[in-house]
Design a protein around this motif. Structure first.
Motif, PDB file in Angstrom:
ATOM      1  N   ARG A   1       0.255 -14.235  -1.043  1.00 24.98           N
ATOM      2  CA  ARG A   1       1.631 -14.163  -1.583  1.00 24.98           C
ATOM      3  C   ARG A   1       1.699 -14.719  -3.004  1.00 24.98           C
ATOM      4  N   LYS A   2       1.044 -15.849  -3.190  1.00 23.34           N
ATOM      5  CA  LYS A   2       1.128 -16.534  -4.479  1.00 23.34           C
ATOM      6  C   LYS A   2       0.579 -15.651  -5.613  1.00 23.34           C
ATOM      7  N   GLU A   3      -0.557 -15.032  -5.337  1.00 23.08           N
ATOM      8  CA  GLU A   3      -1.168 -14.146  -6.330  1.00 23.08           C
ATOM      9  C   GLU A   3      -0.269 -12.948  -6.611  1.00 23.08           C
ATOM     10  N   LEU A   4       0.321 -12.419  -5.554  1.00 22.73           N
ATOM     11  CA  LEU A   4       1.167 -11.230  -5.724  1.00 22.73           C
ATOM     12  C   LEU A   4       2.388 -11.537  -6.587  1.00 22.73           C
ATOM     13  N   ILE A   5       2.977 -12.701  -6.354  1.00 23.48           N
ATOM     14  CA  ILE A   5       4.122 -13.110  -7.180  1.00 23.48           C
ATOM     15  C   ILE A   5       3.700 -13.124  -8.652  1.00 23.48           C
ATOM     16  N   HIS A   6       2.521 -13.614  -8.882  1.00 25.32           N
ATOM     17  CA  HIS A   6       2.004 -13.716 -10.249  1.00 25.32           C
ATOM     18  C   HIS A   6       1.775 -12.322 -10.861  1.00 25.32           C
ATOM     19  N   THR A   7       1.200 -11.404 -10.091  1.00 26.98           N
ATOM     20  CA  THR A   7       0.829 -10.103 -10.668  1.00 26.98           C
ATOM     21  C   THR A   7       1.957  -9.076 -10.643  1.00 26.98           C
ATOM     22  N   ILE A   8       2.640  -8.947  -9.494  1.00 29.02           N
ATOM     23  CA  ILE A   8       3.656  -7.880  -9.409  1.00 29.02           C
ATOM     24  C   ILE A   8       5.064  -8.421  -9.146  1.00 29.02           C
ATOM     25  N   GLY A   9       5.179  -9.747  -9.072  1.00 27.56           N
ATOM     26  CA  GLY A   9       6.512 -10.333  -8.919  1.00 27.56           C
ATOM     27  C   GLY A   9       7.108 -10.164  -7.538  1.00 27.56           C
ATOM     28  N   LYS A  10       6.281  -9.878  -6.546  1.00 29.64           N
ATOM     29  CA  LYS A  10       6.757  -9.726  -5.157  1.00 29.64           C
ATOM     30  C   LYS A  10       5.776 -10.441  -4.243  1.00 29.64           C
ATOM     31  N   THR A  11       6.259 -10.781  -3.046  1.00 25.00           N
ATOM     32  CA  THR A  11       5.354 -11.470  -2.119  1.00 25.00           C
ATOM     33  C   THR A  11       4.548 -10.499  -1.265  1.00 25.00           C
ATOM     34  N   ASP A  12       4.985  -9.235  -1.225  1.00 24.61           N
ATOM     35  CA  ASP A  12       4.310  -8.262  -0.362  1.00 24.61           C
ATOM     36  C   ASP A  12       4.074  -6.939  -1.078  1.00 24.61           C
ATOM     37  N   ILE A  13       3.029  -6.245  -0.642  1.00 23.10           N
ATOM     38  CA  ILE A  13       2.731  -4.925  -1.193  1.00 23.10           C
ATOM     39  C   ILE A  13       3.475  -3.844  -0.403  1.00 23.10           C
ATOM     40  N   ASN A  14       3.611  -4.063   0.909  1.00 23.36           N
ATOM     41  CA  ASN A  14       4.219  -3.067   1.802  1.00 23.36           C
ATOM     42  C   ASN A  14       3.605  -1.674   1.575  1.00 23.36           C
ATOM     43  N   PRO A  15       2.366  -1.503   2.023  1.00 30.17           N
ATOM     44  CA  PRO A  15       1.630  -0.269   1.698  1.00 30.17           C
ATOM     45  C   PRO A  15       2.221   0.987   2.334  1.00 30.17           C
ATOM     46  N   TYR A  16       3.217   0.803   3.196  1.00 26.34           N
ATOM     47  CA  TYR A  16       3.868   1.954   3.838  1.00 26.34           C
ATOM     48  C   TYR A  16       4.977   2.540   2.961  1.00 26.34           C
ATOM     49  N   THR A  17       5.189   1.976   1.762  1.00 27.16           N
ATOM     50  CA  THR A  17       6.241   2.512   0.882  1.00 27.16           C
ATOM     51  C   THR A  17       5.624   3.366  -0.230  1.00 27.16           C
ATOM     52  N   GLY A  18       6.422   4.278  -0.737  1.00 25.50           N
ATOM     53  CA  GLY A  18       5.995   5.115  -1.863  1.00 25.50           C
ATOM     54  C   GLY A  18       5.126   6.271  -1.425  1.00 25.50           C
ATOM     55  N   HIS A  19       4.596   6.995  -2.416  1.00 26.84           N
ATOM     56  CA  HIS A  19       3.629   8.038  -2.087  1.00 26.84           C
ATOM     57  C   HIS A  19       2.455   7.381  -1.354  1.00 26.84           C
ATOM     58  N   ASN A  20       1.893   8.023  -0.365  1.00 25.04           N
ATOM     59  CA  ASN A  20       0.746   7.414   0.321  1.00 25.04           C
ATOM     60  C   ASN A  20      -0.428   7.218  -0.633  1.00 25.04           C
ATOM     61  N   SER A  21      -0.495   8.043  -1.672  1.00 19.43           N
ATOM     62  CA  SER A  21      -1.504   7.830  -2.698  1.00 19.43           C
ATOM     63  C   SER A  21      -0.913   8.169  -4.057  1.00 19.43           C
ATOM     64  N   GLY A  22      -0.576   7.132  -4.828  1.00 20.87           N
ATOM     65  CA  GLY A  22       0.137   7.366  -6.088  1.00 20.87           C
ATOM     66  C   GLY A  22      -0.648   7.020  -7.340  1.00 20.87           C
TER      67      GLY A  22
END
Lengths: 209, 565
Positions: B343-364
């Motif tokens: 979580r900590k790294e994600l906040i630093h890189t993308i500003g969120k605690t989760d990636i939630n890989p089930y969102t967006g295009h399955n391959s974008g």
């Protein structure tokens, strides 16, 4: 919460499929400061029933033969462990033997089969001298167990035994809670403008050979 | 109606050629072995035989389509009994068999739309070098057809969600550059060119509920590409542009195309004509519900049954011998690498605690490296994600101890408590698919054994062993993917090390230049054309094959019309 699915499966096939599912997706107890909690395993979520149904839906049903294959491989494994001579006759009368082994030993049996470290000529039915089928089956066991466990399968509840066309979700698929998957959605408001558009490209670049 | 052309297979290529020929005024009969979801003539496509054919776009029904494509992964994508499996419409009947000589499986869908029903809609152009060095056509020959298909589907660069942002962040930190191009000749990362409508402009407008948005035009980033996208206001406006929602409705609009599902074509009928020599004149088909058989005739026959069934059909039709029939199979020798983040790294890189890989295009997002292949971001529902990340390996079960020293890198299957822990981090993980520039080898391919057959004749037998060079390229791509994930901040990497015969992009079994000519007409049987992935002369350098096959199908339609009508 386990559901007896179909009476046509032998008791030993049911035991062996429960055992293989338990090897891959066991139930787990978490102990933490506030107490303890359980994550249900593949037996609890009826993944063994799913596997049996899947194996029986193949062009040549394989559930019983696969159960016998587990027993044959288990016996071979134990004989080797005990330093006994390799069994050279087709094996009968050891129904469900695989399920009596520990998780570690069951894993060793699966590896033995996958690596074809077992005499192939005495194996049951379609598995006899058929290394490609054995390897495919082992891969399918892992793949289907893990797919079934983390998919919506448990949620079909009483509808699990119906034909695929008639199944509908009857309850919450428990494993969704283990992953944080919210289930199917209509959409997510996570839009970010694409960095690149084809129109933008067309204005700026042309194909150069 | 008198039939000018019969097309066998309503998938990625067949639907395109049918639409193009229909627009040119030819009467086309498009045959499909599987079901048709979303057509009023088949209100219960998996339970009842329904009618024989459909010609009118009025038959398409969005409510029926959404009821069938219900987004549940086991219901849709179960390999044995799912709606999108490789088998007859009646799900109580078994799959159609294949023999794998060394174990393996081919992930294909039957049904109108074919495997594009669950494809991720990735539509990159092939790499220039892969065409110019090895094909009878040049890359330049293909460009007008790439452009035509890109505009008709349409294709657009994918928007970013968390997994894409993280991928770009990692790729940039690893020293790679953005590749702002459709034509690829140097390494770099870029958004996937996807056949998915741009996001709905109202997606962030709270005046609309997400359910309302799912009935409007445009992608809602719901993440159901692989399980069948059902979102849009009408069948022909569905966000992900599988051919059953793009080229099929367009084909029907011409008024010249009849589509008949549930018909398995098991033989091409040929004759020896005094002027033309051996030529195709018709097909033999079997209804998968009733078992009824029928002979159908036309002036030209087009095979678009896919890279396994097209060679099988040739071999079962007693057509002239050609030692390249079924030979040269490539499948991009795929692999999967997964990164787990804190979580900590994600906040630093993308500003969120989760990636939630089930969102967006399955391959974008993707990274292309001509000479090696490509790597592609992947995210999917948890059953598919877990099965493809942790269940499939040629190096057995992962032996690394999670509490030991080497707990940041795993190779092989993951089971038991380790699996449970990894999947507990599902929302903070994403996958990278390895797509290798796979060498064409004569020894790899599809054959049939006369003794082993189903209702449609001897079944296909598949053999594939990668070259050392292919395996070496795959290892290099795995290293690049791992490096990008580490630069993106992954705390744990899991390299699945997929078995060699896990086939998703199946290509090059009826190679152009060997089996068919530049116009995709068979060298030995006149009036017999092929418009599926089998005619690709190689694996396109590692680009996903659908767009190139569709571009070729579009070109082939013109050539058929010019030559025979």
């Amino acid at each position: 919460m386990t559901q007896a699915s179909k009476s046509s499966w032998t008791y030993s096939a049911q035991l062996n499929f429960m055992a293989v599912v338990d090897t891959i997706c066991p139930s787990t107890v978490y102990i933490h400061e506030a107490g303890w909690s359980i994550q249900y395993g593949g037996i609890d979520l009826d993944i063994w029933g799913y596997l049996l149904m899947e194996f029986d839906s193949l062009p040549d049903p394989l559930s019983e033969e696969t159960s016998q294959l587990f027993d044959a491989a288990a016996l071979h494994y134990c004989s080797k462990q005990e330093g006994l001579s390799v069994i050279s006759q087709p094996i009968t009368g050891f129904n469900g033997f695989f399920s009596t082994l520990s998780r570690e030993d069951r894993l060793m049996v699966l590896a033995l089969l996958e690596n074809l470290q077992i005499p192939l000529e005495n194996l049951p039915g379609q598995y006899q001298n058929n290394p490609a089928l054995i390897r495919n089956m082992i891969n399918s066991i892992y793949q289907l167990t893990i797919f079934g466990y983390y998919s919506e399968w448990y949620g079909y509840g009483a509808a699990r035994t119906l034909s695929p066309e008639s199944r509908h979700l009857c309850t919450y698929p428990i494993s969704w809670g283990y992953t944080g998957y919210p289930g199917p959605s209509f959409g997510y408001r996570v839009y970010k403008k694409p960095a690149l558009t084809i129109k933008l490209l067309q204005n700026h670049s042309k194909y150069e050979n | 109606m008198k039939t000018d052309v019969i097309v066998i297979g309503a998938g990625g290529g067949g639907a395109v050629v049918a639409k193009e020929l229909g627009e040119l005024g030819l009467k086309v009969l498009l045959l499909e072995a599987g079901p048709w979801y979303g057509n009023r003539k088949w209100p219960h496509p998996n339970a009842e035989q329904g009618e024989t054919g459909s010609t009118s776009p009025e038959d398409l029904d969005i409510h029926l389509f959404k009821a069938n494509y219900n987004k549940l992964e086991a219901n849709m994508n179960d390999l044995i009994s799912g709606k999108l499996r490789w088998g007859p419409a009646n799900r109580e009947q078994p799959l159609w068999s294949r023999i794998f000589q060394q174990s393996g499986f081919a992930w294909q869908n039957s049904g109108v739309g074919g495997t594009t029903q669950h494809y991720l809609a990735n539509s990159p152009r092939s790499f220039q070098t892969a065409i110019n060095q090895e094909w009878p056509l040049t890359y330049r020959d293909l460009i007008p057809y790439f452009e035509k298909v890109e505009s008709e589907l349409p294709v657009e660069f994918a928007p970013s969600t968390a997994k894409e942002e993280l991928f770009y962040y990692g790729a940039k930190k690893a020293g790679w550059s953005l590749l702002p191009a459709l034509d690829v000749s140097t390494p770099g990362y870029r958004p996937q060119p996807n056949a998915i409508l741009p996001p709905n402009a109202q997606l962030t407008n709270l005046d609309y509920s997400v359910e309302q948005l799912s009935w409007m035009e445009g992608c809602t980033l719901s993440g159901h590409c692989v399980n069948g996208c059902p979102h849009g206001p009408a069948v022909d406006k569905i966000a992900k542009r599988s051919t059953n929602v793009s080229y099929i409705p367009l084909a029907m609009k011409t008024g010249n195309v009849e589509i008949r599902p549930n018909l398995f074509t098991y033989k091409v009928i040929s004759e020896n004509d005094p002027k033309e020599g051996i030529r195709a004149i018709g097909v033999k088909v079997r209804n998968t519900w009733s078992g009824e058989r029928e002979d159908l005739y036309a002036n030209c026959i087009i095979m678009a049954a896919g890279s396994i069934e097209s060679p099988r059909l040739w071999l079962n039709s007693a057509l002239p011998y050609n030692n390249w029939i079924g030979r040269g199979l490539v499948n991009h020798n795929m692999d999967m690498v997964t990164g787990i983040f804190n979580r900590k790294e994600l906040i630093h890189t993308i500003g969120k605690t989760d990636i939630n890989p089930y969102t967006g295009h399955n391959s974008g997002a993707r990274f292309d490296y001509p000479g090696l292949g490509s790597i592609q971001v992947n995210g999917a529902s948890p059953g598919i994600m877990a099965a493809f990340s942790y269940a499939l390996s040629k190096s057995g079960n992962s032996s690394s101890d999670f509490n030991g020293e080497n707990d940041s890198f795993l190779k092989g299957r993951v089971i038991g408590k380790d699996l449970i822990e990894l999947m507990a981090d599902y929302t903070r993980s994403f996958n990278i698919l390895i797509v290798t520039d796979d060498d064409v080898q004569y020894r790899n391919g599809v054959s049939v054994f006369p003794g082993i057959q189903d209702n449609h004749g001897p079944i296909p037998s598949i053999s594939y062993t990668p070259t050392k060079q292919t395996l070496s390229k795959r290892r290099k791509l795995v290293n690049i993917a791992t490096d990008i994930l580490l630069h993106a901040g992954a705390r744990k990497i899991i390299h699945a090390d997929w078995p060699d015969r896990l086939m998703i992009h199946i290509m090059s079994t009826m190679k152009m230049g060997y089996v068919v000519d530049r116009n995709c007409e068979s060298f030995q049987v006149k009036r017999l054309f092929i418009t599926d992935n089998s005619v690709l002369s190689n694996g396109l350098g590692g680009a996903n094959p659908t767009l190139t096959t569709q571009a070729l199908a579009s070109r082939t339609a013109e050539r058929i019309y010019q030559k025979y009508f």
